[in-house]
Motif scaffolding. Structure first.
Motif, mmCIF file in Angstrom:
data_model
loop_
_atom_site.group_PDB
_atom_site.id
_atom_site.type_symbol
_atom_site.label_atom_id
_atom_site.label_comp_id
_atom_site.label_asym_id
_atom_site.label_seq_id
_atom_site.Cartn_x
_atom_site.Cartn_y
_atom_site.Cartn_z
ATOM 1 N N VAL A 8 -10.430 -8.659 4.215
ATOM 2 C CA VAL A 8 -9.816 -9.233 3.018
ATOM 3 C C VAL A 8 -8.312 -9.016 3.203
ATOM 4 O O VAL A 8 -7.896 -7.972 3.680
ATOM 5 C CB VAL A 8 -10.271 -8.467 1.751
ATOM 6 N N ARG A 10 -6.081 -10.741 5.133
ATOM 7 C CA ARG A 10 -5.410 -11.159 6.367
ATOM 8 C C ARG A 10 -4.331 -12.183 6.007
ATOM 9 O O ARG A 10 -4.613 -13.168 5.319
ATOM 10 C CB ARG A 10 -6.418 -11.839 7.311
ATOM 11 N N THR A 62 6.054 -5.621 -7.675
ATOM 12 C CA THR A 62 6.104 -4.462 -8.575
ATOM 13 C C THR A 62 7.499 -4.317 -9.184
ATOM 14 O O THR A 62 7.640 -4.117 -10.407
ATOM 15 C CB THR A 62 5.716 -3.178 -7.809
ATOM 16 N N ASP A 156 1.392 -11.432 -15.398
ATOM 17 C CA ASP A 156 1.361 -10.988 -14.006
ATOM 18 C C ASP A 156 0.575 -12.055 -13.251
ATOM 19 O O ASP A 156 -0.648 -12.154 -13.369
ATOM 20 C CB ASP A 156 0.677 -9.613 -13.928
ATOM 21 N N TYR A 314 -11.789 -4.916 -5.299
ATOM 22 C CA TYR A 314 -10.618 -5.298 -6.103
ATOM 23 C C TYR A 314 -11.073 -5.749 -7.479
ATOM 24 O O TYR A 314 -11.479 -6.879 -7.642
ATOM 25 C CB TYR A 314 -9.839 -6.415 -5.436
HETATM 26 N N1 T4K Z 1 -0.107 -7.244 -9.759
HETATM 27 C C1 T4K Z 1 -1.270 -7.559 -9.153
HETATM 28 C C2 T4K Z 1 -2.368 -8.159 -9.968
HETATM 29 C C3 T4K Z 1 -1.425 -7.346 -7.771
HETATM 30 O O1 T4K Z 1 -2.590 -7.642 -7.175
HETATM 31 C C4 T4K Z 1 -0.355 -6.794 -7.036
HETATM 32 C C5 T4K Z 1 -0.495 -6.520 -5.625
HETATM 33 C C6 T4K Z 1 0.858 -6.500 -7.716
HETATM 34 C C7 T4K Z 1 0.933 -6.738 -9.086
HETATM 35 C C8 T4K Z 1 2.043 -5.902 -7.034
HETATM 36 O O2 T4K Z 1 2.675 -6.792 -6.130
HETATM 37 P P1 T4K Z 1 3.457 -6.180 -4.815
HETATM 38 O O3 T4K Z 1 4.429 -5.141 -5.311
HETATM 39 O O4 T4K Z 1 2.428 -5.610 -3.856
HETATM 40 O O5 T4K Z 1 4.176 -7.392 -4.266
HETATM 41 C C9 T4K Z 1 -2.788 -4.793 -1.418
HETATM 42 C C10 T4K Z 1 -1.361 -5.321 -1.512
HETATM 43 O O6 T4K Z 1 -0.454 -4.402 -0.905
HETATM 44 C C11 T4K Z 1 -0.915 -5.634 -2.909
HETATM 45 O O7 T4K Z 1 0.216 -6.480 -2.804
HETATM 46 C C12 T4K Z 1 -1.976 -6.397 -3.667
HETATM 47 N N2 T4K Z 1 -1.627 -6.614 -5.050
HETATM 48 C C13 T4K Z 1 -3.291 -5.630 -3.615
HETATM 49 C C14 T4K Z 1 -4.385 -6.364 -4.343
HETATM 50 O O8 T4K Z 1 -3.677 -5.508 -2.241
HETATM 51 P P2 T4K Z 1 -3.850 -2.477 -0.850
HETATM 52 O O9 T4K Z 1 -3.477 -1.078 -1.188
HETATM 53 O O10 T4K Z 1 -5.245 -2.902 -1.093
HETATM 54 O O11 T4K Z 1 -3.395 -2.849 0.644
HETATM 55 P P3 T4K Z 1 -4.030 -2.490 2.062
HETATM 56 O O12 T4K Z 1 -2.966 -1.925 2.908
HETATM 57 O O13 T4K Z 1 -5.277 -1.704 1.877
HETATM 58 O O14 T4K Z 1 -4.379 -3.940 2.673
HETATM 59 C C15 T4K Z 1 -5.248 -4.814 2.034
HETATM 60 C C16 T4K Z 1 -6.064 -5.611 3.018
HETATM 61 O O15 T4K Z 1 -5.247 -6.552 3.704
HETATM 62 C C17 T4K Z 1 -6.781 -4.824 4.095
HETATM 63 O O16 T4K Z 1 -8.075 -5.413 4.257
HETATM 64 C C18 T4K Z 1 -5.959 -5.067 5.359
HETATM 65 C C19 T4K Z 1 -5.370 -6.439 5.129
HETATM 66 N N3 T4K Z 1 -4.039 -6.641 5.711
HETATM 67 C C20 T4K Z 1 -2.941 -6.115 5.051
HETATM 68 C C21 T4K Z 1 -1.679 -6.323 5.546
HETATM 69 C C22 T4K Z 1 -0.476 -5.774 4.824
HETATM 70 C C23 T4K Z 1 -3.894 -7.333 6.892
HETATM 71 O O17 T4K Z 1 -4.902 -7.793 7.470
HETATM 72 N N4 T4K Z 1 -2.621 -7.547 7.385
HETATM 73 C C24 T4K Z 1 -1.511 -7.084 6.764
HETATM 74 O O18 T4K Z 1 -0.375 -7.328 7.240
HETATM 75 O O19 T4K Z 1 -2.853 -3.427 -1.685
#
Ligand code: T4K
Length: 375
Positions: A8, A10, A62, A156, A314
């Protein structure tokens, strides 16, 4: 099926040659950040696409939320859903505003206007709705509440770039809307975000606030912060905008393949996207009815994981069960039955331009196999 892991989140990545052209131009100009040409071009292109008067590009979603909260002068208490990414609540708390968690509607997982109204007190100064999974909130009902109680209203829209409310793109509603352009979103600028609004005064204030409050050289007229988007991020944005239609079409094909593949699986309900509201189809959300499916949501997640399919919860648990909110307001748990039930049942499956129809069929077959094994 190859044993390549499937995730999820990518990133969708547009034409690399296009990106290189923007980056070459950026280096030629020796202008890397601070209201550069690429950021300005991105802002005006986004505003046109969304049909909104102003788009203020920012360093992430954020910080964009925090700036919106501050610029709208929200204070004391603001009502938000708990069924959201923790950033929605943290942005308020970080600004010294207490997030008051309201429940979601059982049918669309978005803020329930009845729950919102029941939580309005003399301390309430605003409402932040979240267009969860890109599906619009009940905007009309929230606007009516904001009007009735003289509250600020922001959305949001982190999940909702490219989605619409009837004929109107999301991004035009409330006092302002806030996008995330994080790498995991349907449209990304590596990291990034934006606030969109039709309110010219608010837009002007936000532009000052994102750049330390500078009105011109040596003249600061407002409290500010560094919330600027850099040129490299805008270069990625302009590149990805050219491919957005393809990204969304690809997502939609995958969504339809998931629908077909999961149709006959007992106890699995796939998120519905209504024809009446265009959607970016980025989020493939399933609800697992344990009794009918024969296994828990977490068992399914672990099963997929053993086959290198990285599904995500999520959002689990709700924000109210994460710190600092869990300790601050333990009583809230009782008031959020739909949030609690949904967060225990839902799972996000991979989607995006990196995922093809064969991979979708493979994921569906893994889910089916587990269901069959339980019979
Ligand atoms: N409001 C809502 C409703 C949001 O969903 C979000 C962010 C925000 C506000 C805040 O916006 P930002 O300040 O982030 O712009 C991830 C994201 O970092 C986050 O932006 C997003 N929502 C949230 C739903 O997902 P994590 O902690 O789950 O990220 P992480 O590192 O576990 O990666 C998520 C998945 O993506 C993994 O399966 C790996 C994959 N991935 C991730 C990156 C960065 C990749 O395959 N390649 C990549 O380069 O938060």
């Amino acid at each position: 099926m190859s044993d390549k892991p499937l995730f999820v989140g990518r990133p969708n990545i547009g034409d690399k040659a296009d990106f290189d052209r923007h980056v070459d131009a950026m280096f030629d100009k020796h202008w890397l950040t601070n209201d550069g040409e690429l950021v300005r071009e991105l802002e005006s292109t986004l505003a046109d696409y969304l049909g909104v008067s102003h788009c203020i590009a920012l360093c992430n979603g954020t910080v964009a939320l925090e700036l919106a909260i501050k610029a709208l002068e929200m204070h004391t208490e603001v009502i938000v859903p708990s069924m959201t990414f923790i950033a929605t609540a943290h942005a308020l708390q970080w600004q010294g505003v207490k997030p008051v968690f309201a429940d979601i509607d059982r049918d669309n997982y978005n803020l329930c206007p009845r729950s919102v109204e029941s939580m309005i007190t003399e301390k309430t100064t605003g409402i932040i709705g979240v267009h969860l999974y890109g599906r619009p909130c009940n905007i009309k009902a929230l606007e009516a509440l904001a009007h009735k109680y003289s509250l600020k209203l922001a959305f949001d829209a982190a999940h909702a770039f490219g989605s619409a409310y009837g004929d109107a793109m999301l991004g035009r509603f409330g006092d302002c809307e806030v996008f995330s352009f994080h790498a995991t979103k349907v449209f990304n600028t590596f990291e990034g975000g934006a606030i969109t609004t039709n309110d010219s005064q608010l837009a002007e204030k936000l532009r000052l606030m994102r750049n330390f409050g500078f009105a011109e050289e040596d003249r600061v007229i407002h409290l500010g912060i560094n919330g600027k988007m850099a040129e490299i991020n805008a270069a990625m944005g302009l590149t990805n905008l050219n491919s957005l239609e393809n990204f969304i079409a690809h997502n939609k094909r995958n969504y339809q393949a998931y629908k077909k593949g999961l149709n006959s699986v007992n106890g699995i309900r796939l998120i519905e996207y209504k024809e009446a509201h265009a959607n970016n189809f980025h989020y493939i959300i399933i609800e697992i009815e344990e009794e009918q499916f024969g296994h828990s949501r977490d068992k399914l997640k672990a099963h997929l994981q053993t086959h290198k399919v990285h599904a995500r919860r999520y959002f689990y648990p709700g924000c109210h069960l994460m710190e600092p909110y869990k300790s601050m307001m333990p009583e809230v748990d009782q008031r959020l039955p739909h949030t609690n039930a949904f967060s225990k049942r839902m799972l996000a499956l991979p989607n995006g331009s990196q995922l093809d129809i064969e991979a979708v069929a493979w994921i569906c077959s893994l889910i089916k196999d587990l269901n069959e094994a339980a019979k």
